[in-house]
Write an enzyme that holds these catalytic residues in place. Structure first.
Site, PDB file in Angstrom:
ATOM      1  N   LYS A  82       0.862  -1.179   0.000  1.00 50.32           N
ATOM      2  CA  LYS A  82       0.000   0.000   0.000  1.00 50.32           C
ATOM      3  C   LYS A  82       0.896   1.224   0.000  1.00 50.32           C
ATOM      4  CE  LYS A  82      -4.509   0.966   0.548  1.00 50.32           C
ATOM      5  NZ  LYS A  82      -5.728   0.260   0.176  1.00 50.32           N
ATOM      6  N   GLY A 182     -25.896   2.430   2.707  1.00 53.03           N
ATOM      7  CA  GLY A 182     -24.986   3.137   1.798  1.00 53.03           C
ATOM      8  C   GLY A 182     -25.281   2.755   0.357  1.00 53.03           C
TER       9      GLY A 182
END
Ligand code: NAD
Length: 353
Positions: A82, A182
């Site tokens: 990452k 959501g």
């Protein structure tokens, strides 16, 4: 322009942590390679206004380790990594910054592939890609994978069906009360699939436009955000925020199955046990929401059309095995998932040795 890459000492068990600085381009970044046991590391780049280098280091390592687990479970031949850029995504971006970041990625010679994450747009990644072939999640081109959300939604849907078969004895979602929290890129696409499958949809969002659309086009029932845990439901699909399953909400949750796209749904590890004790099956978020990285992996491997579908079925099969093992061993799916990741990595290390 001066670009410096400095190797720092990462936490135990991590392969590399690299500090990247290009003052003239306004770039301050960290790249973390947690593991390349299964292949080159892959994981997105996040831009965030961290209060300090230390806060950024902590975050990038946590996220990189998570990518090792996610990529292992999705069988992508990729390790975990990452990167984070320190800065305010609303005001600190510049094409020079992303080009300098691209040069840093290129300098790693393919040990790490980057893509969009929070704060990074496809346009930003396109700038990164002018300097390196190791930037993915691009729009256009022969292998460009574009928006990963439809794949994420499909993966969640397939895992939900497997979960339903285990919990309710049938993978038919017709008539099941499913609450989607959501209605963004993933949540809305999931709601559409659930509607097509005949589910009774309950939806919530803080964005009234998406809600109105779901009520009008999908016949969904509109639930106020604060009323989510007061609802009767069979399945809860968190597709908005992290930490929605916590000490306050789990005792109220009526669902028998939790399966959604949101990252880090459990507020702390003990929640996995609380869910299990209440007889609620929780399908670990990082396995269920791997459709996005599966889509990106197709681009990395320059794979044909069947690749993504096969990997999506693969995560559903992984969930099936996990549920069975959790029941057989009387442990939470989270614990079993952790064991499965370790087994995959250990087997790969043995093959190398
Ligand atoms: P998004 O930003 O498009 O959608 C999030 C939605 O949640 C928005 O509509 C927002 O209004 C709504 N929301 C925010 N706060 C809310 C609240 N308190 N109650 C109800 N709704 C609320 O994001 P997305 O791309 O759809 O991703 C959803 C989740 O899945 C995120 O946690 C993301 O990290 C995770 N995820 C996404 C992908 C992907 O492919 N997009 C892949 C893996 C994981």
């Amino acid at each position: 322009m001066t670009l410096t890459l400095t190797d720092e000492t990462p936490a135990a068990g991590f392969e590399r942590l690299i500090r990247v600085e290009a003052p003239e381009a306004g770039l301050r970044a960290l790249i973390c390679i947690h593991s390349t046991v299964l292949g080159p590391a892959a994981g997105g780049c996040r831009m965030w206004d961290y209060p300090s280098w230390e806060a950024a280091r902590e975050d990038v390592q946590r996220l990189a380790e998570g990518m090792t687990s996610k990529n292992a479970m999705a069988d992508l031949g990729l390790g975990g990594g990452k990167s984070v850029i320190l800065g305010d995504a609303g005001k600190d971006k510049s094409p020079e910054m992303f080009r300098a970041f691209g040069q840093a990625i290129e300098a790693l010679n393919g040990r790490y592939y980057t893509a969009e994450d929070v704060g990074i747009s496809p346009d930003d990644m396109a700038q990164v890609a002018t300097e390196t072939g190791y930037a993915v999640g691009l729009e256009g081109g022969r292998y460009g994978s574009g928006d990963p959300s439809p794949f994420t939604a499909e993966g969640v849907f397939q895992c939900m069906r497997v979960g339903a078969a285990h919990v309710f004895g049938s993978d038919d979602l017709g008539g099941r009360r499913v609450l989607v929290q959501g209605l963004g890129h993933v949540g809305y696409a999931l709601a559409e699939k659930l509607h097509a499958a005949g589910a009774r949809l309950l939806v919530t969002d803080i964005n009234n436009e998406a809600l109105a659309r779901a009520v009008r086009d999908l016949g969904a029932e509109n639930i106020a955000p604060e009323a989510v845990f007061a609802q009767q439901m069979d399945i809860f699909a968190p597709c908005a925020l992290g930490a929605v399953l916590n000490d306050e909400t789990v005792p109220k949750l009526t669902a028998k199955l939790v399966c959604g796209a949101a990252n880090n749904q459990l507020a702390h590890p003990g929640i996995a046990t609380s869910l299990r004790q209440r007889g609620i099956r929780y399908l670990p978020d990082y396995v269920v929401n791997a459709g996005g990285i599966i889509s990106v992996a197709g681009e990395i491997h320059k794979a044909g059309p069947g690749y993504r579908q096969e990997r999506l079925s693969g995560i559903a099969a992984r969930i099936e095995a996990m549920l069975k093992r959790a029941d057989d061993e009387g442990r939470s799916t989270t614990e079993i998932a952790g064991d499965m990741v370790k087994e995959i990595l250990d087997a790969a290390k043995r093959n190398v040795a």
